[in-house]
Scaffold this active site. Structure first.
Site, PDB file in Angstrom:
ATOM      1  N   ASP A  66      99.560  85.052  47.143  1.00 49.82           N
ATOM      2  CA  ASP A  66     100.300  85.999  47.971  1.00 49.82           C
ATOM      3  C   ASP A  66      99.623  85.993  49.338  1.00 49.82           C
ATOM      4  OD1 ASP A  66     101.341  88.176  49.301  1.00 49.82           O
ATOM      5  OD2 ASP A  66     101.399  89.464  47.530  1.00 49.82           O
ATOM      6  N   ARG A  68     125.815  83.655  47.197  1.00 51.81           N
ATOM      7  CA  ARG A  68     124.661  83.934  46.343  1.00 51.81           C
ATOM      8  C   ARG A  68     123.881  82.647  46.112  1.00 51.81           C
ATOM      9  NH1 ARG A  68     125.116  83.395  41.136  1.00 51.81           N
ATOM     10  NH2 ARG A  68     127.205  84.299  41.006  1.00 51.81           N
ATOM     11  N   TYR A  81      97.917  94.275  44.755  1.00 51.84           N
ATOM     12  CA  TYR A  81      98.921  95.184  45.312  1.00 51.84           C
ATOM     13  C   TYR A  81      99.569  95.979  44.184  1.00 51.84           C
ATOM     14  CZ  TYR A  81     103.541  96.552  47.030  1.00 51.84           C
ATOM     15  OH  TYR A  81     104.676  97.251  47.316  1.00 51.84           O
ATOM     16  N   LYS A 133     106.818  92.087  56.008  1.00 47.12           N
ATOM     17  CA  LYS A 133     105.608  92.418  56.724  1.00 47.12           C
ATOM     18  C   LYS A 133     105.464  91.560  57.989  1.00 47.12           C
ATOM     19  CE  LYS A 133     104.849  95.098  53.101  1.00 47.12           C
ATOM     20  NZ  LYS A 133     105.706  94.603  52.034  1.00 47.12           N
TER      21      LYS A 133
END
Length: 379
Positions: free
Chosen positions: A174, A49, A102, A199
């Site tokens: 972004d 982690r 978004y 993406k």
């Protein structure tokens, strides 16, 4: 002299394995690491982690592609957004956001962070004066998408960086729609670059992920703390898939852009299309800014159609090669109705999108096939 983009995509953080000579970064499928005595960590790894060598390779590569010092990878773009917002903002703070952000970002800010006393103001980011007017004494962050999702609006990153920094606020960009190949916000004054690596970066619709890149040592330390403390990290196979995908980003983005330009040419001539949203069009608002800060104009297109919402939804269901699905940036072409799908969370708000809007993510198939598929769907 620094290496070119495609070279960095293939080599940054991806040296051959020192033990075996493996040319490809191994998938380190382990949760924990042997220590040489108490506290004797091998290369700093103790628990996956906190850190994993496959993830480190991805983070190093993404930082290099965005001309940044520090990269942090996350389990999704939204988890990266959450970490950026909670690292920078505290209860009582204020955020300036795009008025066509978004839907997932808007939901996180409007429905989640608002419960913790963080306020926001939607603003058309193309209007620098409007952004300046929206700044308050409590503003800690200006959140930028450029191009925006789904209306492809363009924000002048350098100008907004000056406005934000003049108010002692941070600028987060972004960069998902553009990708690091087409645009590098840190070089234009941004403090943080965010990606949904699901993406274009991953590019094959087979893995979900996110990333933050910054040159700030302070922000990098805060991102790392929340990355570990919150735990929204990608597994090693997710990191490996993303790293595999990014190797071909330069080639893919050129083909996405080539195909998009051909699709746009058809759409602008079609009688049933009432408006085309694409930064490469000279008449597109912000075209000159996009031409200044982007290398090309990308693979995302939106358009409105005569016949209203029902016709828009019908077009989405009539394509053969464009798959009706959410998401974007993969090698395959996708089509969607933002008002009913990706941006449904904005309904009734200032960010609500037009009901007759269709969004397409143009893939890397043969351009002629994509043009004919959309032409047939339009009827």
């Amino acid at each position: 002299m620094s290496d070119g983009f495609a070279t960095r995509a293939i080599h940054a953080g991806q040296e051959p394995d020192p033990h075996t000579g493996s040319v490809i970064v191994p998938i380190h499928a382990t949760s924990t690491y042997a220590q040489d005595g108490v506290g004797g960590l091998r290369q700093g790894y103790e628990y996956s982690r906190t850190g994993n060598p496959t993830r480190t390779a991805l983070e190093t590569c993404l930082a290099a592609l965005e001309s940044g010092k520090h990269g942090r990878a996350f389990a999704s773009g939204m988890s990266a957004s959450d970490v950026a917002l909670r690292s920078i903002c505290r209860p009582g703070d204020h955020i300036v956001i795009p008025n066509d952000a978004y839907g997932g970002t808007f939901r996180l800010i409007d429905k989640v962070l608002s419960q913790w006393g963080i306020e926001h103001t939607p603003v058309p980011l193309a209007d620098v004066d409007a952004v300046r007017a929206a700044i308050r004494p409590t503003t800690k962050l200006v959140w930028v998408e450029t191009p925006t999702n789904p209306l492809l609006n363009i924000a002048d990153i350098a100008a907004l960086a000056q406005v934000a920094h003049g108010a002692d606020a941070k600028l987060v960009v972004d960069n998902t729609f553009a990708s690091p190949y087409l645009q590098n916000p840190l070089e234009l004054g941004a403090d943080v670059v965010l990606h949904s690596t699901t993406k274009y970066v991953g590019g094959h619709s087979d893995v979900v992920g996110g990333a933050l890149v910054t040159n700030s040592d302070e922000l990098a330390e805060q991102f790392a703390f929340l990355q570990n403390g919150g735990g929204a990290v990608p597994g090693p196979f997710d990191a490996w898939l993303t790293l595999r995908g990014v190797k071909t980003l330069a080639l893919r983005m050129e083909k996405h852009s080539d195909n998009a330009e051909r699709v746009v040419d058809m759409l602008t001539r079609h009688a049933k299309v009432t408006k085309v949203f694409y930064p490469g069009l000279p008449e597109h608002p912000g075209h000159e800014v996009a031409a200044k800060q982007m290398r090309r104009f990308g693979g995302m297109i939106s358009f409105t159609v005569a016949g209203g919402e029902q016709e828009a939804m019908d077009i989405c269901s009539r394509t053969r090669l464009f798959t009706l699905a959410e998401s974007l940036g993969g090698v395959e072409s996708l089509i969607e109705h933002p008002g009913r799908m990706t941006h449904a969370s904005t309904a009734g708000s200032l960010l609500q999108v037009p009901a007759d809007l269709v969004r397409v993510s143009v893939g890397i198939e043969d351009g002629d096939d994509l043009v004919e598929d959309l032409r047939a769907a339009l009827g």
